[in-house]
Design a protein around this motif. Sequence first.
Motif, PDB file in Angstrom:
ATOM      1  N   ALA A   1       4.407 -70.994  75.772  1.00 42.86           N
ATOM      2  CA  ALA A   1       5.431 -70.117  75.200  1.00 42.86           C
ATOM      3  C   ALA A   1       5.162 -69.802  73.725  1.00 42.86           C
ATOM      4  CB  ALA A   1       6.812 -70.745  75.356  1.00 42.86           C
ATOM      5  N   ASP A   2       4.380 -70.646  73.052  1.00 47.35           N
ATOM      6  CA  ASP A   2       4.081 -70.433  71.633  1.00 47.35           C
ATOM      7  C   ASP A   2       2.803 -69.638  71.388  1.00 47.35           C
ATOM      8  OD1 ASP A   2       6.354 -71.835  71.000  1.00 47.35           O
ATOM      9  OD2 ASP A   2       5.318 -73.596  70.218  1.00 47.35           O
ATOM     10  N   TYR A   3       2.042 -69.346  72.421  1.00 49.64           N
ATOM     11  CA  TYR A   3       0.770 -68.636  72.241  1.00 49.64           C
ATOM     12  C   TYR A   3       0.971 -67.318  71.486  1.00 49.64           C
ATOM     13  CZ  TYR A   3      -1.506 -71.757  75.673  1.00 49.64           C
ATOM     14  OH  TYR A   3      -2.019 -72.832  76.352  1.00 49.64           O
ATOM     15  N   GLN A   4       2.081 -66.644  71.767  1.00 49.01           N
ATOM     16  CA  GLN A   4       2.341 -65.348  71.124  1.00 49.01           C
ATOM     17  C   GLN A   4       2.565 -65.478  69.618  1.00 49.01           C
ATOM     18  OE1 GLN A   4       5.694 -64.283  73.470  1.00 49.01           O
ATOM     19  NE2 GLN A   4       7.159 -65.425  72.238  1.00 49.01           N
ATOM     20  N   LYS A   5       2.842 -66.675  69.138  1.00 47.79           N
ATOM     21  CA  LYS A   5       3.039 -66.902  67.703  1.00 47.79           C
ATOM     22  C   LYS A   5       1.712 -67.074  66.969  1.00 47.79           C
ATOM     23  CE  LYS A   5       7.320 -69.438  68.546  1.00 47.79           C
ATOM     24  NZ  LYS A   5       7.973 -70.748  68.431  1.00 47.79           N
ATOM     25  N   LEU A   6       0.624 -67.234  67.709  1.00 49.25           N
ATOM     26  CA  LEU A   6      -0.671 -67.565  67.132  1.00 49.25           C
ATOM     27  C   LEU A   6      -1.583 -66.334  67.150  1.00 49.25           C
ATOM     28  CD1 LEU A   6      -1.049 -70.981  68.959  1.00 49.25           C
ATOM     29  CD2 LEU A   6      -0.104 -70.545  66.695  1.00 49.25           C
ATOM     30  N   VAL A   7      -1.291 -65.391  66.293  1.00 50.91           N
ATOM     31  CA  VAL A   7      -2.028 -64.130  66.287  1.00 50.91           C
ATOM     32  C   VAL A   7      -3.100 -64.113  65.201  1.00 50.91           C
ATOM     33  CG1 VAL A   7      -1.829 -61.630  66.036  1.00 50.91           C
ATOM     34  CG2 VAL A   7      -0.043 -62.910  67.241  1.00 50.91           C
ATOM     35  N   THR A   8      -2.709 -64.456  63.987  1.00 52.51           N
ATOM     36  CA  THR A   8      -3.628 -64.397  62.851  1.00 52.51           C
ATOM     37  C   THR A   8      -4.058 -65.799  62.431  1.00 52.51           C
ATOM     38  OG1 THR A   8      -1.925 -64.561  61.144  1.00 52.51           O
ATOM     39  CG2 THR A   8      -2.381 -62.341  62.012  1.00 52.51           C
ATOM     40  N   LEU A   9      -5.070 -65.873  61.594  1.00 58.70           N
ATOM     41  CA  LEU A   9      -5.494 -67.169  61.044  1.00 58.70           C
ATOM     42  C   LEU A   9      -4.329 -67.816  60.305  1.00 58.70           C
ATOM     43  CD1 LEU A   9      -7.694 -69.257  60.429  1.00 58.70           C
ATOM     44  CD2 LEU A   9      -8.380 -67.837  58.488  1.00 58.70           C
ATOM     45  N   ASP A  10      -3.610 -67.032  59.506  1.00 52.85           N
ATOM     46  CA  ASP A  10      -2.444 -67.565  58.789  1.00 52.85           C
ATOM     47  C   ASP A  10      -1.381 -68.082  59.754  1.00 52.85           C
ATOM     48  OD1 ASP A  10      -3.533 -67.127  56.284  1.00 52.85           O
ATOM     49  OD2 ASP A  10      -2.373 -65.307  55.892  1.00 52.85           O
ATOM     50  N   ASP A  11      -1.168 -67.357  60.873  1.00 50.14           N
ATOM     51  CA  ASP A  11      -0.189 -67.803  61.877  1.00 50.14           C
ATOM     52  C   ASP A  11      -0.576 -69.164  62.443  1.00 50.14           C
ATOM     53  OD1 ASP A  11       1.193 -65.353  61.707  1.00 50.14           O
ATOM     54  OD2 ASP A  11       0.237 -64.529  63.506  1.00 50.14           O
ATOM     55  N   VAL A  12      -1.851 -69.313  62.781  1.00 49.23           N
ATOM     56  CA  VAL A  12      -2.321 -70.563  63.393  1.00 49.23           C
ATOM     57  C   VAL A  12      -2.192 -71.718  62.405  1.00 49.23           C
ATOM     58  CG1 VAL A  12      -4.300 -71.748  64.430  1.00 49.23           C
ATOM     59  CG2 VAL A  12      -3.859 -69.340  64.980  1.00 49.23           C
ATOM     60  N   VAL A  13      -2.623 -71.493  61.170  1.00 50.46           N
ATOM     61  CA  VAL A  13      -2.543 -72.542  60.147  1.00 50.46           C
ATOM     62  C   VAL A  13      -1.082 -72.919  59.895  1.00 50.46           C
ATOM     63  CG1 VAL A  13      -2.981 -73.093  57.719  1.00 50.46           C
ATOM     64  CG2 VAL A  13      -4.743 -71.931  59.077  1.00 50.46           C
ATOM     65  N   GLY A  14      -0.220 -71.927  59.745  1.00 45.31           N
ATOM     66  CA  GLY A  14       1.204 -72.195  59.513  1.00 45.31           C
ATOM     67  C   GLY A  14       1.857 -72.931  60.674  1.00 45.31           C
ATOM     68  N   TYR A  15       1.520 -72.524  61.883  1.00 48.86           N
ATOM     69  CA  TYR A  15       2.061 -73.173  63.072  1.00 48.86           C
ATOM     70  C   TYR A  15       1.658 -74.641  63.125  1.00 48.86           C
ATOM     71  CZ  TYR A  15       2.889 -74.176  68.017  1.00 48.86           C
ATOM     72  OH  TYR A  15       3.314 -74.754  69.191  1.00 48.86           O
ATOM     73  N   LEU A  16       0.353 -74.901  62.935  1.00 49.89           N
ATOM     74  CA  LEU A  16      -0.118 -76.284  62.971  1.00 49.89           C
ATOM     75  C   LEU A  16       0.485 -77.114  61.842  1.00 49.89           C
ATOM     76  CD1 LEU A  16      -3.848 -75.642  63.889  1.00 49.89           C
ATOM     77  CD2 LEU A  16      -2.102 -76.646  65.372  1.00 49.89           C
ATOM     78  N   ALA A  17       0.562 -76.537  60.655  1.00 51.13           N
ATOM     79  CA  ALA A  17       1.166 -77.254  59.525  1.00 51.13           C
ATOM     80  C   ALA A  17       2.603 -77.637  59.841  1.00 51.13           C
ATOM     81  CB  ALA A  17       1.078 -76.418  58.259  1.00 51.13           C
ATOM     82  N   ALA A  18       3.360 -76.695  60.405  1.00 49.25           N
ATOM     83  CA  ALA A  18       4.759 -76.968  60.754  1.00 49.25           C
ATOM     84  C   ALA A  18       4.845 -78.064  61.819  1.00 49.25           C
ATOM     85  CB  ALA A  18       5.437 -75.698  61.234  1.00 49.25           C
ATOM     86  N   ARG A  19       3.992 -77.990  62.823  1.00 53.86           N
ATOM     87  CA  ARG A  19       4.019 -78.989  63.893  1.00 53.86           C
ATOM     88  C   ARG A  19       3.606 -80.369  63.383  1.00 53.86           C
ATOM     89  NH1 ARG A  19       4.604 -77.123  69.292  1.00 53.86           N
ATOM     90  NH2 ARG A  19       4.814 -79.344  69.605  1.00 53.86           N
ATOM     91  N   LEU A  20       2.753 -80.384  62.345  1.00 52.07           N
ATOM     92  CA  LEU A  20       2.313 -81.652  61.776  1.00 52.07           C
ATOM     93  C   LEU A  20       3.238 -82.146  60.665  1.00 52.07           C
ATOM     94  CD1 LEU A  20      -1.498 -80.830  61.611  1.00 52.07           C
ATOM     95  CD2 LEU A  20      -0.441 -82.594  63.042  1.00 52.07           C
ATOM     96  N   GLY A  21       4.259 -81.341  60.337  1.00 50.02           N
ATOM     97  CA  GLY A  21       5.194 -81.740  59.278  1.00 50.02           C
ATOM     98  C   GLY A  21       4.592 -81.653  57.893  1.00 50.02           C
ATOM     99  N   ILE A  22       3.672 -80.701  57.707  1.00 53.87           N
ATOM    100  CA  ILE A  22       2.985 -80.528  56.417  1.00 53.87           C
ATOM    101  C   ILE A  22       3.516 -79.266  55.764  1.00 53.87           C
ATOM    102  CG2 ILE A  22       0.748 -80.100  55.338  1.00 53.87           C
ATOM    103  CD1 ILE A  22      -0.454 -81.665  57.759  1.00 53.87           C
TER     104      ILE A  22
END
Length: 91
Positions: free
Chosen positions: A69-90
């Motif tokens: 369901a989150d794949y659509q949030k991962l479009v750009t490099l910035d999106d992927v980095v931001g998503y991972l940072a949020a999931r990691l609590g960074i």
Amino acid sequence: RLSFQEQNVNPKDIRAGVIAAIQAIAPEVEADELAPGQPLRNQVDLDSMDWLNFLVALHEQFQVEIPEADYQKLVTLDDVVGYLAARLGIA
């Protein structure tokens, strides 16, 4: 093995890890040629299977569940980095 939170990982480290995962699938990609706000799949020319392999690599590297369901949030490099940072609590 230490988690990313325990290793004091920052967004720059996450970006480097994301780029390494891309380069593992598409070795011809030059990190400095990636536009952070442009769709990754278009820039790197990843087909659906390559994209799934990229997401699996991110999951394995960062130990973060990425639900379909989150794949659509991962479009750009910035999106992927931001998503991972949020999931990691960074921040």
